[in-house]
Structure formats: structure tokens, C-alpha cells
Design an enzyme around this catalytic site. Sequence first.
Site, PDB file in Angstrom:
ATOM      1  N   HIS A 115     -14.939   0.427  -0.345  1.00 48.76           N
ATOM      2  CA  HIS A 115     -13.760  -0.401  -0.048  1.00 48.76           C
ATOM      3  C   HIS A 115     -12.686   0.389   0.687  1.00 48.76           C
ATOM      4  O   HIS A 115     -11.531  -0.045   0.727  1.00 48.76           O
ATOM      5  CB  HIS A 115     -13.193  -0.984  -1.342  1.00 48.76           C
ATOM      6  N   GLU A 173     -15.048  -2.421 -22.141  1.00 50.57           N
ATOM      7  CA  GLU A 173     -15.562  -3.603 -22.867  1.00 50.57           C
ATOM      8  C   GLU A 173     -16.613  -4.266 -21.989  1.00 50.57           C
ATOM      9  O   GLU A 173     -16.704  -3.960 -20.794  1.00 50.57           O
ATOM     10  CB  GLU A 173     -14.412  -4.579 -23.133  1.00 50.57           C
ATOM     11  N   THR A 212     -15.829  -1.131 -14.094  1.00 47.18           N
ATOM     12  CA  THR A 212     -15.660  -2.255 -13.178  1.00 47.18           C
ATOM     13  C   THR A 212     -15.952  -3.551 -13.905  1.00 47.18           C
ATOM     14  O   THR A 212     -16.831  -3.629 -14.766  1.00 47.18           O
ATOM     15  CB  THR A 212     -16.543  -2.120 -11.915  1.00 47.18           C
ATOM     16  N   TYR A 235       0.824  -1.218   0.000  1.00 45.29           N
ATOM     17  CA  TYR A 235       0.000   0.000   0.000  1.00 45.29           C
ATOM     18  C   TYR A 235       0.856   1.265   0.000  1.00 45.29           C
ATOM     19  O   TYR A 235       0.450   2.285  -0.557  1.00 45.29           O
ATOM     20  CB  TYR A 235      -1.002  -0.030   1.171  1.00 45.29           C
TER      21      TYR A 235
HETATM   22  C1  BV8 Z   1     -17.363  -9.654   1.652  1.00 51.86           C
HETATM   23  C2  BV8 Z   1      -9.741  -2.830  -1.610  1.00 51.86           C
HETATM   24  C3  BV8 Z   1     -18.560 -10.720   3.303  1.00 51.86           C
HETATM   25  C4  BV8 Z   1      -8.314  -3.099  -1.354  1.00 51.86           C
HETATM   26  C5  BV8 Z   1     -10.916  -4.658  -2.700  1.00 51.86           C
HETATM   27  C6  BV8 Z   1     -14.499 -16.056   0.518  1.00 51.86           C
HETATM   28  C7  BV8 Z   1     -14.463 -15.435   1.760  1.00 51.86           C
HETATM   29  C8  BV8 Z   1     -15.006 -14.170   1.975  1.00 51.86           C
HETATM   30  C9  BV8 Z   1     -15.579 -13.505   0.917  1.00 51.86           C
HETATM   31  C10 BV8 Z   1     -15.583 -14.124  -0.314  1.00 51.86           C
HETATM   32  C11 BV8 Z   1     -15.077 -15.393  -0.533  1.00 51.86           C
HETATM   33  N1  BV8 Z   1     -15.255 -15.733  -1.846  1.00 51.86           N
HETATM   34  C12 BV8 Z   1     -15.863 -14.704  -2.468  1.00 51.86           C
HETATM   35  C13 BV8 Z   1     -16.061 -13.733  -1.559  1.00 51.86           C
HETATM   36  C14 BV8 Z   1     -16.627 -12.478  -1.777  1.00 51.86           C
HETATM   37  C15 BV8 Z   1     -15.455 -11.549  -2.123  1.00 51.86           C
HETATM   38  C16 BV8 Z   1     -15.361 -11.555  -3.626  1.00 51.86           C
HETATM   39  O1  BV8 Z   1     -16.209 -10.998  -4.269  1.00 51.86           O
HETATM   40  N2  BV8 Z   1     -14.329 -12.230  -4.178  1.00 51.86           N
HETATM   41  C17 BV8 Z   1     -14.220 -12.300  -5.627  1.00 51.86           C
HETATM   42  C18 BV8 Z   1     -12.753 -12.294  -6.024  1.00 51.86           C
HETATM   43  C19 BV8 Z   1     -14.976 -13.543  -6.099  1.00 51.86           C
HETATM   44  N3  BV8 Z   1     -15.812 -10.243  -1.611  1.00 51.86           N
HETATM   45  C20 BV8 Z   1     -15.361  -9.862  -0.418  1.00 51.86           C
HETATM   46  O2  BV8 Z   1     -14.584 -10.494   0.261  1.00 51.86           O
HETATM   47  C21 BV8 Z   1     -15.953  -8.551   0.064  1.00 51.86           C
HETATM   48  N4  BV8 Z   1     -16.440  -8.748   1.399  1.00 51.86           N
HETATM   49  O3  BV8 Z   1     -17.889 -10.365   0.828  1.00 51.86           O
HETATM   50  O4  BV8 Z   1     -17.644  -9.706   2.960  1.00 51.86           O
HETATM   51  C22 BV8 Z   1     -18.768 -10.650   4.734  1.00 51.86           C
HETATM   52  C23 BV8 Z   1     -20.007 -10.961   5.196  1.00 51.86           C
HETATM   53  C24 BV8 Z   1     -20.236 -10.895   6.531  1.00 51.86           C
HETATM   54  C25 BV8 Z   1     -19.204 -10.515   7.382  1.00 51.86           C
HETATM   55  C26 BV8 Z   1     -17.947 -10.198   6.889  1.00 51.86           C
HETATM   56  C27 BV8 Z   1     -17.719 -10.257   5.557  1.00 51.86           C
HETATM   57  C28 BV8 Z   1     -14.919  -7.446   0.118  1.00 51.86           C
HETATM   58  C29 BV8 Z   1     -14.419  -7.144  -1.275  1.00 51.86           C
HETATM   59  C30 BV8 Z   1     -13.504  -5.922  -1.225  1.00 51.86           C
HETATM   60  C31 BV8 Z   1     -12.087  -6.361  -1.411  1.00 51.86           C
HETATM   61  N5  BV8 Z   1     -11.249  -5.166  -1.557  1.00 51.86           N
HETATM   62  N6  BV8 Z   1     -10.134  -3.575  -2.777  1.00 51.86           N
HETATM   63  C32 BV8 Z   1      -7.456  -2.631  -2.494  1.00 51.86           C
HETATM   64  O5  BV8 Z   1      -7.915  -1.895  -3.385  1.00 51.86           O
HETATM   65  O6  BV8 Z   1      -6.294  -3.038  -2.456  1.00 51.86           O
HETATM   66  S1  BV8 Z   1     -11.509  -5.368  -4.135  1.00 51.86           S
HETATM   67  C33 BV8 Z   1     -10.768  -4.763  -5.530  1.00 51.86           C
HETATM   68  O7  BV8 Z   1     -11.545  -5.263  -6.627  1.00 51.86           O
HETATM   69  C34 BV8 Z   1     -10.844  -3.265  -5.673  1.00 51.86           C
HETATM   70  O8  BV8 Z   1     -11.630  -2.631  -4.697  1.00 51.86           O
HETATM   71  C35 BV8 Z   1     -11.542  -3.100  -7.007  1.00 51.86           C
HETATM   72  O9  BV8 Z   1     -12.206  -1.922  -7.084  1.00 51.86           O
HETATM   73  C36 BV8 Z   1     -12.434  -4.243  -6.946  1.00 51.86           C
HETATM   74  C37 BV8 Z   1     -13.177  -4.550  -8.185  1.00 51.86           C
HETATM   75  O10 BV8 Z   1     -12.266  -4.486  -9.245  1.00 51.86           O
HETATM   76  P1  BV8 Z   1     -12.602  -3.441 -10.415  1.00 51.86           P
HETATM   77  O11 BV8 Z   1     -12.682  -2.080  -9.819  1.00 51.86           O
HETATM   78  O12 BV8 Z   1     -13.792  -3.916 -11.163  1.00 51.86           O
HETATM   79  O13 BV8 Z   1     -11.292  -3.508 -11.275  1.00 51.86           O
HETATM   80  P2  BV8 Z   1     -10.949  -4.595 -12.400  1.00 51.86           P
HETATM   81  O14 BV8 Z   1      -9.508  -4.445 -12.736  1.00 51.86           O
HETATM   82  O15 BV8 Z   1     -11.468  -5.933 -11.981  1.00 51.86           O
HETATM   83  O16 BV8 Z   1     -11.825  -4.144 -13.663  1.00 51.86           O
HETATM   84  C38 BV8 Z   1     -11.532  -2.896 -14.300  1.00 51.86           C
HETATM   85  C39 BV8 Z   1     -12.572  -2.707 -15.398  1.00 51.86           C
HETATM   86  O17 BV8 Z   1     -12.327  -1.431 -15.998  1.00 51.86           O
HETATM   87  C40 BV8 Z   1     -12.478  -3.740 -16.498  1.00 51.86           C
HETATM   88  O18 BV8 Z   1     -13.794  -4.167 -16.838  1.00 51.86           O
HETATM   89  C41 BV8 Z   1     -11.860  -2.976 -17.678  1.00 51.86           C
HETATM   90  O19 BV8 Z   1     -12.366  -3.411 -18.931  1.00 51.86           O
HETATM   91  C42 BV8 Z   1     -12.334  -1.568 -17.398  1.00 51.86           C
HETATM   92  N7  BV8 Z   1     -11.436  -0.528 -17.941  1.00 51.86           N
HETATM   93  C43 BV8 Z   1     -10.088  -0.566 -18.078  1.00 51.86           C
HETATM   94  N8  BV8 Z   1      -9.661   0.605 -18.611  1.00 51.86           N
HETATM   95  C44 BV8 Z   1     -10.754   1.381 -18.774  1.00 51.86           C
HETATM   96  C45 BV8 Z   1     -11.882   0.670 -18.351  1.00 51.86           C
HETATM   97  N9  BV8 Z   1     -13.126   1.173 -18.415  1.00 51.86           N
HETATM   98  C46 BV8 Z   1     -13.254   2.427 -18.917  1.00 51.86           C
HETATM   99  N10 BV8 Z   1     -12.215   3.174 -19.341  1.00 51.86           N
HETATM  100  C47 BV8 Z   1     -10.960   2.685 -19.282  1.00 51.86           C
HETATM  101  N11 BV8 Z   1      -9.938   3.446 -19.731  1.00 51.86           N
END
Ligand code: BV8
Length: 247
Positions: A119, A215, A187, A64
Site C-alpha cells: 500500500h 482478536e 490485520t 498525511y
Molecule cells: C483495489 C493506504 C482494484 C493508505 C489503504 C470499490 C472501488 C474500488 C475498489 C473497491 C471497491 N469496493 C471494495 C473495493 C476493494 C477495496 C476494499 O477492499 N475496500 C474495503 C473497505 C471493502 N480495495 C481497494 O480499493 C484496493 N485496490 O481493489 O484495486 C483495482 C483493480 C484494477 C485496477 C485498479 C484497481 C486498495 C486498498 C488499499 C487502500 N489503502 N491504506 C493509508 O494507509 O492511508 S487500506 C488501509 O486498510 C491500510 O493500508 C490498512 O493497512 C488496511 C487494512 O487495515 P488493517 O491493517 O487490517 O487495520 P485495521 O485497523 O482494519 O485492523 C487492525 C487489526 O489489528 C485488528 O484486527 C485489531 O484487532 C488488530 N490489533 C490491534 N491492536 C493489536 C492488534 N493485533 C495485534 N496486536 C495489537 N496490539
Amino acid sequence: MNIVGEIQLSVDSRIVILTGAGISRESGLATFRDPDGIWARVRIEDVATPEAFARDPERVHAFYNARRKGLLDAAVTPNAAHLALALLEAEWPGEVLLVTQNIDDLHERAGSANLIHMHGELLKARCLACGSASAWRQEMTGESRCPSCGETGSLRVDVVWFGEMPYEMARIERALGDCGLFVSIGTSGNVYPAAGFVAEAHHRAGAHCMELNLEPSDGASLFDAARYGPATEVVPGFVEDLLKAVR
Ligand code: BV8
């Protein structure tokens, strides 16, 4: 009821906007899942979970610290997409709630105020001893001192890691249940609960759901309409279409 492009929308209805890393890409910040993204270089399990922090806090601090240094680079500034969303908040008669997954401060710097960082924020520290959150713009290490209680070694970056509950979910859920338009910007629709917001807005509020992305995202089929291209092109254009209806 005004027709805004392909959308039927009354000009006093609430608009909920969700943004992700893609909206900050053209400001010079990396996304997560693009080929050159953050998760291509480092594993979530090593830097973005409470277990990783317990196992090796200095490694998490270093991850970080590098991102904080990058964000504070003078070359990193809000882009036309951030500015367009701030204009929409200023000129739209109804409420515009901006929910961001991003931990950068580019929306604030662009002028958005009705903003939720679900987040957390890279430029904040949270103290595990007293629970306070403080502004934090410098390096954080195991020796860093809490500005509120003075404890050393009790600070973590104030972001939500995987397995942790995102911030202000009750407020977000209320807005999703009563909005006329839901817009998802930059996203991939991979991370929950954010990736589930479009279905909630659709089913609970009957909102028109719009995807603005480079996309089609993993959730593309859940949207009523979409415009694809770089955020600095599609977002200002969409905002102009909305504001034409109120000018
Ligand atoms: C929760 C902060 C429940 C830190 C982030 C097992 C155990 C526990 C939970 C889970 C589990 N399995 C699954 C889960 C749920 C989990 C989850 O969803 N996992 C995924 C991987 C399947 N979620 C969690 O754990 C969440 N908490 O569920 O809690 C709970 C319930 C009760 C009690 C307690 C808890 C918490 C999730 C938050 C994690 N923290 N970040 C940091 O930033 O370091 S997540 C991280 O991913 C970022 O925040 C980011 O924002 C987020 C999403 O990513 P995107 O923003 O979408 O970025 P990405 O690169 O993926 O996509 C970019 C997009 O932009 C693309 O589509 C691309 O085409 C487009 N793009 C690119 N360039 C451009 C563009 N668009 C326009 N213009 C451009 N120029």
C-alpha cells in the site's frame, strides 16, 4: 519435514507474512478500524481516494502530514514483533517474504529487508509530472517541489488509495502460489486484495495458514490455526517456535 508446534513445515520452504496496522499499534501508531482508529475520526472518502485528492488536495496533504509527523516522533520505534520478524528473515533457511499493508517504516528499521509495501510508503512522495518516487520526510503542500524534475504542485504521498492497484501484486501472487506457511499478523481482514491472500495461499500452495492477532479477524475461519494476544507477545513466541526447528 519438521513439526513446528501444530505445523508441518520443511525448513527450506518459503514463508509469506502479511502484516497490518495491528503490528504497529504497540509502537504508538493508530490502527484503522479499532474504536480509537483512524477511520473513526475521518472518512476514507475524504482522505484516501484519488477523488478526494482531486477534490481537496490540501485536506489530503494535511491528513498525511499529520501521520508523517507522528511516525517521525522519536517515541515511535519498532517493537518486539517487528524485531522478531527481522530475526526470522535472518535465521530461517528458506525465503521469508514480508508483505505489509502498513505505510510506516518500522519493519525496515527493525531490519527486515525482503519486504513489500503493497500500500506504499508514508515517507515517500510520487510526482504526477515525472512519475518518480522520492524520499519525503517533511510537510507536503501544493507548493512542494519534485526533487527529480523540479515541478511544483505535482506531488502526492506515495501510498495506494482505495480504487488504486496495490504495488508488486505479481510478485506477491507468485509467492502465495509457492509457500509452505502463510502468517497474517495485526490485520482485520477487511481490505482486498490483501484479505484474499490467505485463501490463495491455502488453495494454490496448500500452505499452512496462521493468524496472529489481538482478536479473531473477519477472516479468522479461513486459517488453520491462530494465536491471539498483543503482537509483542504472540509474534516473538511464534518465531521462537519456528526457529527451534532449525537450531
Ligand atoms: C483495489 C493506504 C482494484 C493508505 C489503504 C470499490 C472501488 C474500488 C475498489 C473497491 C471497491 N469496493 C471494495 C473495493 C476493494 C477495496 C476494499 O477492499 N475496500 C474495503 C473497505 C471493502 N480495495 C481497494 O480499493 C484496493 N485496490 O481493489 O484495486 C483495482 C483493480 C484494477 C485496477 C485498479 C484497481 C486498495 C486498498 C488499499 C487502500 N489503502 N491504506 C493509508 O494507509 O492511508 S487500506 C488501509 O486498510 C491500510 O493500508 C490498512 O493497512 C488496511 C487494512 O487495515 P488493517 O491493517 O487490517 O487495520 P485495521 O485497523 O482494519 O485492523 C487492525 C487489526 O489489528 C485488528 O484486527 C485489531 O484487532 C488488530 N490489533 C490491534 N491492536 C493489536 C492488534 N493485533 C495485534 N496486536 C495489537 N496490539
